[in-house]
Design an enzyme around this catalytic site. Structure first.
Site: not given
Length: 358
Positions: A23, A25, A56, A98, A173, A176, A178, A316
């Site tokens: 994933p 962004t 995400a 995600q 998710h 990271n 969050y 990625g």
């Protein structure tokens, strides 16, 4: 031991290879958090990945604080994502959504001035990206017990919406820095109720969310992402191995389809670990497929599969500039280099102009 090019069963999804797209962004949505047509083209170009894990996607406005990121709570958003999943499936690909709740990493600018939420009253370090430029994060307020239940319901609804949008499954998710990660790790969770204090309590929110989503769409369509080995956005844990062992054991008991561990090495080129990756120590705690992530090239990825540490690897940045990345690895072709200055341009530049296969 399996090759990167061997198929793998990821719950309900049969992936033709073990080179997954991580994933990332990319900020190509609208201010209304709608997916755009160029996103369908982007993901379809990368359909040869064993599995695409989408960027995400916000489960609600309260938890979405990134410019031009997308959501999946409205009918228009669901329809926009259906265009993306249809394009991927037409190319023979597989894609999961995600699902994202950013917690304290949401600036009040995205909330009409309201205060962001988290496990506890804390402030994220550094600055938020807003439509008006970078601004310091502001203090979050702790979620009440009733509000935690509401967030779990938001994840459930978002998972159902993702299936409605044509995704083959979802990934929670939980990494990271969050919201779920803010509950998990002791640098951000100072609660004294059943969601704080002990490891068992701090894992509770993740466990309840995963179980609720699994009950809604089937555990074989649910994955989870964790980031055990270091700090991200000010979130870390003082003793990560027992914490993430307990988390993986809980997810294994629920029967989720796969877990992805994002663990940068200590000398990482995009984030650095505070300790060496813990995957080799966590492997026995989860009975399903374990996906490794961060700073892999094909050689290192195959070595980890050979050692039995992981079952697949998510890449990625190589997928940004090399839409046909699996073919390039298989044929030993050179890889194009992505341009970090163009990651978030909102247009096709740095997004659809890497058509370098021949």
């Amino acid at each position: 031991m399996p090759s990167l090019f061997d198929p793998i069963q990821l719950g309900a999804i049969k992936a033709p290879n073990r080179i997954l797209m991580a994933p990332m962004t990319r900020a190509r949505g609208t201010r209304d958090h709608l997916p755009t047509p160029i996103m369908a083209d982007y993901y379809a170009q990368r359909a040869s990945a064993g599995l695409i894990i989408s960027e995400a996607i916000g489960i609600n406005q309260l938890g979405l604080g990134w410019p031009y990121a997308t959501g999946i709570w409205s009918r228009d958003q669901i329809a926009g994502w259906r265009n993306v999943t249809d394009a991927v499936h037409e190319r023979g690909g597989r894609i999961i959504a995600q699902l994202w709740q950013m917690g304290r990493v949401v600036h009040p600018d995205f909330l009409g001035g309201r205060q962001p939420v988290s496990a506890s009253a804390t402030v994220a370090p550094n600055h938020a990206h807003t439509y008006d430029g970078k601004k310091p994060y502001e203090r979050a307020r702790p979620l009440s017990i009733d509000e935690i239940d509401e967030v779990v319901e938001d994840f459930r609804r978002a998972a159902l919406n993702a299936i409605d949008a044509g995704f083959d499954g979802i990934q929670l998710h939980a990494s990271n820095g969050y919201l779920i990660d803010q509950f998990l790790r002791d640098s951000a969770n100072f609660r004294d109720d059943r969601y704080g204090g002990t490891i068992e309590n701090r894992v509770r929110f993740l466990k309840e969310t995963a179980r609720t989503v699994a009950d809604a769409i089937g555990a074989d369509r649910v994955g989870v992402r964790l980031s055990p080995n270091g700090e991200t956005q000010g979130v870390r844990d003082s003793d990560p191995l027992p914490l993430f062992t307990k988390a993986l054991e809980a997810l294994s008991a629920i029967g989720v389809a796969h877990v992805e561990l994002r663990e940068p090495p200590i000398d990482g080129t995009f984030g650095v670990g505070e300790v060496n990756p813990l995957a080799r120590h966590l492997r026995s705690a989860f009975k399903g497929p374990l996906i490794l992530n961060s700073d892999f090239d094909a050689t290192r990825a195959q070595a980890e599969l050979d050692a039995g540490i992981g079952d697949a690897v998510a890449f990625g940045r190589p997928f940004i500039a090399n839409p046909d990345f699996p073919r390039r690895v298989a044929e030993g072709l050179p890889l194009a280099k992505d341009d970090a200055q163009k990651w978030f341009t909102q247009g096709t530049e740095g997004y659809l102009d890497y058509n370098n296969w021949g």
